[in-house]
Design a protein around this motif. Structure first.
Motif, PDB file in Angstrom:
ATOM      1  N   UNK A  70       0.666  -1.060  -0.119  1.00 56.91           N
ATOM      2  CA  UNK A  70       0.132   0.031  -0.003  1.00 56.91           C
ATOM      3  C   UNK A  70       0.778   1.249   0.041  1.00 56.91           C
ATOM      4  N   UNK A  71       0.488   2.188  -0.610  1.00 57.40           N
ATOM      5  CA  UNK A  71       1.077   3.664  -0.617  1.00 57.40           C
ATOM      6  C   UNK A  71       1.254   4.074   0.950  1.00 57.40           C
ATOM      7  N   UNK A  72       2.370   4.295   1.501  1.00 58.77           N
ATOM      8  CA  UNK A  72       2.444   4.898   2.903  1.00 58.77           C
ATOM      9  C   UNK A  72       3.857   5.406   3.082  1.00 58.77           C
ATOM     10  N   UNK A  73       3.874   6.114   4.100  1.00 60.13           N
ATOM     11  CA  UNK A  73       5.222   6.741   4.726  1.00 60.13           C
ATOM     12  C   UNK A  73       6.207   5.411   5.122  1.00 60.13           C
ATOM     13  N   UNK A  74       5.642   4.386   5.455  1.00 59.28           N
ATOM     14  CA  UNK A  74       6.515   3.485   5.860  1.00 59.28           C
ATOM     15  C   UNK A  74       6.998   2.892   4.545  1.00 59.28           C
ATOM     16  N   UNK A  75       6.525   2.718   3.589  1.00 63.52           N
ATOM     17  CA  UNK A  75       6.854   1.881   2.360  1.00 63.52           C
ATOM     18  C   UNK A  75       7.883   3.095   1.526  1.00 63.52           C
ATOM     19  N   UNK A  76       7.790   4.351   1.482  1.00 66.01           N
ATOM     20  CA  UNK A  76       8.690   5.261   1.179  1.00 66.01           C
ATOM     21  C   UNK A  76       9.775   5.543   1.960  1.00 66.01           C
ATOM     22  N   UNK A  77       9.599   5.349   3.480  1.00 62.57           N
ATOM     23  CA  UNK A  77      10.959   5.310   4.259  1.00 62.57           C
ATOM     24  C   UNK A  77      11.791   4.016   4.158  1.00 62.57           C
ATOM     25  N   UNK A  78      11.113   2.948   3.940  1.00 52.20           N
ATOM     26  CA  UNK A  78      11.872   1.741   3.718  1.00 52.20           C
ATOM     27  C   UNK A  78      12.597   1.530   2.356  1.00 52.20           C
ATOM     28  N   UNK A  79      12.037   2.204   1.241  1.00 51.08           N
ATOM     29  CA  UNK A  79      12.775   2.154   0.087  1.00 51.08           C
ATOM     30  C   UNK A  79      13.135   3.472  -0.625  1.00 51.08           C
ATOM     31  N   UNK A  80      13.558   4.321   0.518  1.00 49.72           N
ATOM     32  CA  UNK A  80      14.170   5.676  -0.042  1.00 49.72           C
ATOM     33  C   UNK A  80      15.337   5.482  -0.756  1.00 49.72           C
ATOM     34  N   UNK A  81      15.780   6.186  -1.789  1.00 49.97           N
ATOM     35  CA  UNK A  81      16.818   6.063  -2.399  1.00 49.97           C
ATOM     36  C   UNK A  81      16.710   5.202  -3.742  1.00 49.97           C
ATOM     37  N   UNK A  82      15.751   4.376  -3.916  1.00 43.83           N
ATOM     38  CA  UNK A  82      15.399   3.602  -5.039  1.00 43.83           C
ATOM     39  C   UNK A  82      15.151   4.660  -6.149  1.00 43.83           C
ATOM     40  N   UNK A  83      15.850   4.537  -7.206  1.00 44.41           N
ATOM     41  CA  UNK A  83      15.448   5.196  -8.560  1.00 44.41           C
ATOM     42  C   UNK A  83      13.958   4.700  -9.333  1.00 44.41           C
ATOM     43  N   UNK A  84      13.087   5.414  -9.196  1.00 47.82           N
ATOM     44  CA  UNK A  84      11.635   5.030  -9.840  1.00 47.82           C
ATOM     45  C   UNK A  84      11.767   4.871 -11.244  1.00 47.82           C
ATOM     46  N   UNK A  85      12.812   5.357 -11.919  1.00 49.07           N
ATOM     47  CA  UNK A  85      12.806   5.096 -13.603  1.00 49.07           C
ATOM     48  C   UNK A  85      12.384   6.141 -14.128  1.00 49.07           C
ATOM     49  N   UNK A  86      12.787   6.514 -15.386  1.00 45.56           N
ATOM     50  CA  UNK A  86      12.071   7.461 -16.331  1.00 45.56           C
ATOM     51  C   UNK A  86      10.813   6.863 -16.706  1.00 45.56           C
ATOM     52  N   UNK A  87       9.953   7.691 -17.255  1.00 41.92           N
ATOM     53  CA  UNK A  87       8.693   7.353 -17.690  1.00 41.92           C
ATOM     54  C   UNK A  87       8.945   6.350 -18.731  1.00 41.92           C
ATOM     55  N   UNK A  88       8.103   5.220 -18.695  1.00 41.01           N
ATOM     56  CA  UNK A  88       8.173   4.013 -19.769  1.00 41.01           C
ATOM     57  C   UNK A  88       9.080   2.982 -19.214  1.00 41.01           C
ATOM     58  N   UNK A  89       9.869   3.029 -18.378  1.00 38.04           N
ATOM     59  CA  UNK A  89      10.577   2.044 -17.930  1.00 38.04           C
ATOM     60  C   UNK A  89      10.037   1.118 -17.222  1.00 38.04           C
ATOM     61  N   UNK A  90      10.276  -0.110 -16.883  1.00 41.27           N
ATOM     62  CA  UNK A  90       9.722  -1.151 -16.284  1.00 41.27           C
ATOM     63  C   UNK A  90       9.383  -0.972 -14.857  1.00 41.27           C
ATOM     64  N   UNK A  91      10.229  -0.325 -14.119  1.00 38.68           N
ATOM     65  CA  UNK A  91      10.058  -0.135 -12.597  1.00 38.68           C
ATOM     66  C   UNK A  91       8.909   1.134 -12.760  1.00 38.68           C
TER      67      UNK A  91
END
Length: 750
Positions: free
Chosen positions: A646-667
């Protein structure tokens, strides 16, 4: 009284210690003397001082460091096309190389006065972590020049002239460094190294010059094919006694420009489908002037100690950064995919088997990130914790392997079909590289962590060993005699503490103030710290030097020490974050998993101890009730898994620093589908209650015609349906992707 004790007790005991002590080679001694002890010593004290750890506070970044991560690092990640790098070009593009050099990515740790960025270990780690979530190959390329290489050795040991010449060139990329240690015959066993140099005079630049004629063969050298300067380790000899009476001078480290006559750069290796530059090199009768030795002539024979000192710090940053990034990536993407991918009409993340794997992925990411932060915080303060760095290298890469394996299982076919849409496949293939390099994990776990930790962290053992090896018999007896009462008192306290906490289940162990409900975990940590310390005492006294050869016993005790460190860091991180209730499921799952692993390791030690009666006695004293802490329950696993679905502060805090990709990338595609499904969750629930479970056009039209949803909601659902369909797609090809790499070719890029 003192003289009588020395004669009748201490002297015979000294003789016995000399017999049972394991033989320690010069390379082992250098490794033990390198770096320093830190929190690991507290964990092996039987009574950790938690204020020492918790008072450190969280790691922080300066404004300049954060701006670099938000600016050049983000821009670099946007430039990178990992599929093109790894499968089409098998190389990093000239544009990326130029960007790395221009923005001083190769000089992250070099001080500003020499043209580098002068960033902290924490910043260095965060930079590598983020890049590695985009491309392992680019991450390794940035990582190597900034750890375990010529730059770090020069800063610590180089002469003023060497620093002035090389550091600015390394910082701006005019020189690309590599380090040559591993050889085919010896691997990473420096004692078996056959690469050698002989002290001699030779004409150099028109003058008779004192130097060395060196021959070597190195392989697995990262950045070797593109390096302009080679850090080289070799054994130096002086058969003509030019420098003195000693003939064998020991392992020496020098800097050698790769265009030096006699140096040969070999063809590329291709490590596990990764595209970072790696290859062998040779030297045939290469003349090296004395002033090419790092630190100058006075550092002859000190090479192994220099390398171990660098390793004590660098190993705590490099591969743990890559592993933490990979685990975070697995948590972010797998949680999203488990929510959007449906089977039998429900998200696969609702299946209990999947939930358990999701919880393990989230827990691993949480623990690795916590330990990574604690370690870099210590490095920020100038510490070089050798044993902790070994723990981090081994267990971070172990954790990455489990997290990626679980992520691959949940993604199933999505993760095994190669192509730009597959964001896990290349990380999966990089795991064996991480497991193997900087000291293979099997050896690190079996020989180094406890083997060095038990000696380095023990308050008296190292001093007792020094007394036993003292050539002066009387002085050795005096040294040992002064230590024995202190050691005996330490043993007595440890015995009482471990037995009491073992029989009472840690119920009465202490905990630091201000930790709230987490106090129960601190009590168990204190309990098992005492148990490990007592078991260590029993093992050393009963096995002596034989313990060194009982690698599986040593490995299991090392696992206990490692778990205690990882769990300590996790508790610290929870407190540093303000003890958020929403993160509690992560803490609960991680702590229960850690205690379960500790108990399994200890019981295996007891059951496999060479002296069976000693093993039974240790279990009776410290774990009379057997397993007392269960692994996380299904309820706890479900709560932990839900945090990354689920979208949450915990999820964002846990995965901080992950590059979420350019538009159209798999991620990016999966992330957008994930967000879209949550935005339309209420609409989809209305459809399901009305008997419409599918999301195809016919189903949406049916729901619209039956007035289950409005026209606006129908459009929203169509957008979500399209996003999900796009996210679950895999790449397909009319023919195999083209490649510019031919077997046996030697492609280098400057």
């Amino acid at each position: 009284m003192s003289s009588l004790r020395q004669k009748w007790i201490t002297a015979p005991l000294l003789k016995w210690i000399r017999k049972v002590l394991p033989p320690i080679s010069d390379t082992e001694r250098a490794a033990m003397e390198a770096g320093e002890v830190w929190w690991d010593a507290q964990l092996l004290s039987g009574k950790p001082d938690w204020d020492q750890l918790l008072s450190m506070g969280p790691p922080t970044l300066t404004e300049a460091e954060q701006a670099f991560i938000d600016g050049p690092v983000e821009e670099l990640c946007q430039m990178v096309d990992d599929w093109k790098i790894s499968y089409e070009d098998h190389d990093i593009s000239p544009e990326i190389w130029e960007f790395l050099k221009k923005n001083r990515f190769l000089g992250i740790i070099i001080p500003e006065e020499f043209g580098g960025l002068g960033f902290s270990p924490t910043a260095h780690a965060e930079i590598v972590t983020k890049i590695s979530t985009r491309s392992t190959s680019v991450g390794v390329t940035v990582m190597v020049p900034n750890s375990l290489g010529p730059g770090e050795l020069l800063m610590a040991h180089g002469t003023a002239e060497q620093k002035k010449h090389y550091l600015p060139r390394l910082a701006d990329g005019r020189d690309v460094p590599c380090f040559g240690l591993t050889s085919p015959e010896a691997g990473s066993d420096a004692a078996a190294m056959i690469d050698s140099g002989v002290v001699c005079y030779q004409e150099y630049k028109g003058e008779k010059t004192l130097g060395m004629k060196v021959n070597w063969h190195k392989r697995y050298i990262t950045l070797g094919p593109v390096a302009t300067v080679l850090g080289l380790a070799f054994k130096l000899y002086d058969p003509e006694h030019i420098l003195g009476e000693q003939e064998e001078l020991g392992i020496t480290v020098a800097l050698v420009p790769t265009d030096t006559p006699g140096v040969t750069i070999g063809q590329r290796h291709l490590p596990a489908m990764q595209a970072f530059m790696n290859g062998p090199n040779w030297g045939k009768d290469v003349f090296i002037p004395m002033d090419w030795i790092i630190g100058g002539q006075e550092n002859i024979g000190h090479g192994w100690h220099m390398l171990m000192s660098a390793l004590a710090a660098g190993r705590g940053i490099s591969l743990p950064s890559l592993s933490t990034g990979g685990a975070k990536l697995a948590a972010r993407t797998t949680g999203a995919y488990a929510h959007i991918r449906e089977q039998f009409g429900i998200p696969i993340g609702k299946f209990e088997g999947v939930q358990r794997r999701l919880a393990e992925i989230a827990s691993i990411a949480y623990v690795l990130d916590s330990a990574h932060k604690a370690t870099t915080r210590a490095l920020d303060q100038g510490r070089k914790p050798a044993v902790v760095s070994a723990i981090m290298k081994a267990h971070a890469t172990f954790g990455l392997r489990q997290a990626i394996n679980d992520a691959m299982d949940i993604h199933a076919g999505k993760a095994i079909m190669d192509g730009p849409l597959n964001y896990l496949g290349n990380v999966y293939r990089a795991v064996p590289v991480a497991i193997t390099v900087e000291g293979a994990n099997i050896l690190t776990r079996s020989l180094m962590i406890f083997g060095q930790g038990a000696i380095r962290c023990h308050p008296y053992l190292l001093q007792e060993m020094e007394a036993a090896t003292n050539a002066d018999e009387k002085e050795g007896v005096k040294q040992l005699d002064a230590l024995l009462p202190k050691h005996f008192l330490f043993q007595l306290k440890t015995f009482c503490r471990a037995v009491f906490h073992g029989w009472t289940g840690g119920l009465f162990a202490s905990s630091p103030r201000g930790v709230g409900e987490a106090a129960k975990y601190y009590r168990q940590m204190n309990r098992y710290s005492a148990v490990l310390t007592l078991v260590t005492e029993f093992s050393l006294m009963s096995l002596g030097g034989e313990l060194k050869r009982k690698e599986l016993i040593s490995a299991r005790l090392g696992d206990v020490l490692s778990e205690l460190y990882l769990m300590s860091a996790t508790l610290k991180r929870f407190k540093d974050d303000g003890s958020p209730d929403e993160d509690r499921p992560l803490l609960e799952f991680a702590m229960r998993a850690g205690f379960h692993n500790i108990e399994v390791s200890l019981i295996e030690v007891f059951h496999n101890f060479p002296m069976r009666i000693v093993g039974q006695l240790m279990q009776f004293l410290t774990m009379p009730w057997g397993h007392s802490i269960r692994a996380a329950s299904d309820r706890q696993a479900r709560a932990c898994a839900n945090l990354i679905m689920v979208p949450s502060e915990t999820r964002d805090r846990l995965t901080k620093g992950v590059f979420l990709g350019n538009s159209g990338d798999g991620i990016d595609i999966v992330e957008q589908a994930f967000l879209s499904t949550h935005e339309t969750e209420a609409i989809r629930e209305k459809m399901k209650k009305g008997g419409v479970r599918a999301l195809n056009d016919d189903a949406i039209d049916q729901a619209l015609s039956e007035n289950l949803i409005s026209a606006e909601e129908a459009e929203q659902i169509r957008v979500t349906s399209e996003a999900v369909n796009k996210a679950i797609q895999v790449d397909h090809y009319e023919s195999l992707p083209s490649t510019s790499m031919e077997r046996g070719s030697s492609e280098t890029l400057q």
